[in-house]
Design a protein around this motif. Structure first.
Motif, PDB file in Angstrom:
ATOM      1  N   THR A   1       0.827  -1.211   0.000  1.00 18.73           N
ATOM      2  CA  THR A   1       0.000   0.000   0.000  1.00 18.73           C
ATOM      3  C   THR A   1       0.856   1.253   0.000  1.00 18.73           C
ATOM      4  O   THR A   1       0.461   2.269  -0.577  1.00 18.73           O
ATOM      5  N   THR A   2       2.028   1.193   0.604  1.00 15.19           N
ATOM      6  CA  THR A   2       2.933   2.346   0.586  1.00 15.19           C
ATOM      7  C   THR A   2       3.476   2.578  -0.815  1.00 15.19           C
ATOM      8  O   THR A   2       3.586   3.725  -1.269  1.00 15.19           O
ATOM      9  N   VAL A   3       3.796   1.510  -1.521  1.00 18.41           N
ATOM     10  CA  VAL A   3       4.266   1.643  -2.905  1.00 18.41           C
ATOM     11  C   VAL A   3       3.135   2.163  -3.792  1.00 18.41           C
ATOM     12  O   VAL A   3       3.373   2.961  -4.702  1.00 18.41           O
ATOM     13  N   ALA A   4       1.916   1.735  -3.507  1.00 16.72           N
ATOM     14  CA  ALA A   4       0.779   2.233  -4.288  1.00 16.72           C
ATOM     15  C   ALA A   4       0.626   3.742  -4.145  1.00 16.72           C
ATOM     16  O   ALA A   4       0.205   4.418  -5.093  1.00 16.72           O
ATOM     17  N   LEU A   5       0.987   4.283  -2.994  1.00 15.82           N
ATOM     18  CA  LEU A   5       0.917   5.736  -2.791  1.00 15.82           C
ATOM     19  C   LEU A   5       1.831   6.492  -3.742  1.00 15.82           C
ATOM     20  O   LEU A   5       1.555   7.624  -4.105  1.00 15.82           O
ATOM     21  N   LEU A   6       2.928   5.859  -4.141  1.00 18.45           N
ATOM     22  CA  LEU A   6       3.843   6.517  -5.084  1.00 18.45           C
ATOM     23  C   LEU A   6       3.205   6.706  -6.452  1.00 18.45           C
ATOM     24  O   LEU A   6       3.509   7.669  -7.160  1.00 18.45           O
ATOM     25  N   PHE A   7       2.332   5.797  -6.823  1.00 18.57           N
ATOM     26  CA  PHE A   7       1.759   5.832  -8.164  1.00 18.57           C
ATOM     27  C   PHE A   7       0.403   6.528  -8.232  1.00 18.57           C
ATOM     28  O   PHE A   7      -0.048   6.881  -9.314  1.00 18.57           O
ATOM     29  N   LEU A   8      -0.236   6.695  -7.088  1.00 14.98           N
ATOM     30  CA  LEU A   8      -1.535   7.355  -7.072  1.00 14.98           C
ATOM     31  C   LEU A   8      -1.364   8.867  -7.012  1.00 14.98           C
ATOM     32  O   LEU A   8      -0.448   9.368  -6.375  1.00 14.98           O
ATOM     33  N   LYS A   9      -2.266   9.557  -7.672  1.00 10.47           N
ATOM     34  CA  LYS A   9      -2.280  11.016  -7.584  1.00 10.47           C
ATOM     35  C   LYS A   9      -3.052  11.417  -6.341  1.00 10.47           C
ATOM     36  O   LYS A   9      -3.867  10.649  -5.836  1.00 10.47           O
ATOM     37  N   PRO A  10      -2.803  12.628  -5.825  1.00  8.59           N
ATOM     38  CA  PRO A  10      -3.546  13.059  -4.638  1.00  8.59           C
ATOM     39  C   PRO A  10      -5.051  13.042  -4.902  1.00  8.59           C
ATOM     40  O   PRO A  10      -5.515  13.498  -5.934  1.00  8.59           O
TER      41      PRO A  10
ATOM     42  N   ALA B   1      -3.493   5.580   2.032  1.00  6.96           N
ATOM     43  CA  ALA B   1      -2.772   6.059   3.216  1.00  6.96           C
ATOM     44  C   ALA B   1      -3.466   5.597   4.496  1.00  6.96           C
ATOM     45  O   ALA B   1      -2.804   5.247   5.479  1.00  6.96           O
ATOM     46  N   GLY B   2      -4.788   5.554   4.488  1.00  8.28           N
ATOM     47  CA  GLY B   2      -5.522   5.051   5.647  1.00  8.28           C
ATOM     48  C   GLY B   2      -5.253   3.575   5.891  1.00  8.28           C
ATOM     49  O   GLY B   2      -5.074   3.146   7.037  1.00  8.28           O
ATOM     50  N   ILE B   3      -5.230   2.805   4.815  1.00  5.98           N
ATOM     51  CA  ILE B   3      -4.920   1.371   4.945  1.00  5.98           C
ATOM     52  C   ILE B   3      -3.505   1.192   5.454  1.00  5.98           C
ATOM     53  O   ILE B   3      -3.238   0.345   6.311  1.00  5.98           O
ATOM     54  N   THR B   4      -2.576   1.988   4.952  1.00  3.87           N
ATOM     55  CA  THR B   4      -1.192   1.913   5.412  1.00  3.87           C
ATOM     56  C   THR B   4      -1.090   2.243   6.897  1.00  3.87           C
ATOM     57  O   THR B   4      -0.337   1.602   7.638  1.00  3.87           O
TER      58      THR B   4
ATOM     59  N   THR C   1       2.928   8.279   7.756  1.00  5.76           N
ATOM     60  CA  THR C   1       1.603   8.023   7.189  1.00  5.76           C
ATOM     61  C   THR C   1       0.566   8.976   7.767  1.00  5.76           C
ATOM     62  O   THR C   1      -0.299   9.479   7.044  1.00  5.76           O
ATOM     63  N   ALA C   2       0.655   9.239   9.069  1.00  5.10           N
ATOM     64  CA  ALA C   2      -0.275  10.187   9.690  1.00  5.10           C
ATOM     65  C   ALA C   2      -0.064  11.590   9.125  1.00  5.10           C
ATOM     66  O   ALA C   2      -1.037  12.313   8.870  1.00  5.10           O
ATOM     67  N   GLY C   3       1.181  11.957   8.907  1.00  6.70           N
ATOM     68  CA  GLY C   3       1.452  13.253   8.286  1.00  6.70           C
ATOM     69  C   GLY C   3       0.872  13.338   6.892  1.00  6.70           C
ATOM     70  O   GLY C   3       0.323  14.375   6.494  1.00  6.70           O
ATOM     71  N   HIS C   4       0.967  12.247   6.159  1.00  6.66           N
ATOM     72  CA  HIS C   4       0.394  12.193   4.812  1.00  6.66           C
ATOM     73  C   HIS C   4      -1.113  12.380   4.860  1.00  6.66           C
ATOM     74  O   HIS C   4      -1.696  13.123   4.064  1.00  6.66           O
TER      75      HIS C   4
END
Length: 169
Positions: free
Chosen positions: A78-87, A95-98, A141-144
């Protein structure tokens, strides 16, 4: 003064805001990925030390806590998926799942560090280091989550200042 028409200013402002949001999102995703990788490395550290048949045996985190290894893999994905997803909403969900996965890993590392009195088993440095690195992972993750949640509305004076600065260019 430049020959920038007023109709073009809102488009340029929204493009600049979007670029800023994407850069911020990617920075937090990279920081979270780094924290997740360091957390995964703690599974390669010795977590327990025991004496069996006269031999000293160090057991790694992968051997003693295979469920934590699986939890870490889900969190890494899920953290790697955050790299590819747009805001947006999908990135917020990832980010919630992470965050939930990192909380589960934190609880598992804490529980693994609390050994019962088995006699010939001692705790290694792995659980303590895993607690520290997982806390860093959870904080990134919380900061994100928090930075993308706040939707502030700029004061009209700052909008006027920004428009005037763009007109001067």
């Amino acid at each position: 003064m430049s020959a920038l028409p007023d109709e073009e200013l809102p488009g340029r402002l929204s493009a600049a805001e979007q670029a800023l949001a994407v850069n911020e999102h990617r920075w937090f995703a990279r920081a979270g990925l780094l924290a997740a990788l360091v957390t995964g490395l703690t599974l390669l550290l010795p977590w327990t030390y025991s004496r069996r048949l006269g031999l000293s045996v160090w057991q790694l985190g992968l051997e003693t806590q295979p469920q934590l290894a699986l939890t870490w893999l889900v969190g890494l994905a899920t953290t790697v998926a955050l790299l590819f997803l747009k805001p947006g909403h999908k990135a917020q969900a990832a980010a919630g799942i992470t965050a939930i996965v990192s909380l589960l890993f934190l609880a598992g590392a804490y529980q693994a560090g609390q050994l019962e009195a088995l006699g010939d088993t001692w705790r290694g440095p792995g659980p303590a280091i895993a607690l520290a690195t997982t806390t860093c992972w959870l904080l990134t993750t919380a900061g994100h989550l928090l930075t993308h949640r706040s939707t502030h509305h700029p004061h009209p004076d700052t909008i006027d200042q920004t428009i005037n600065q763009l007109r001067r260019r």
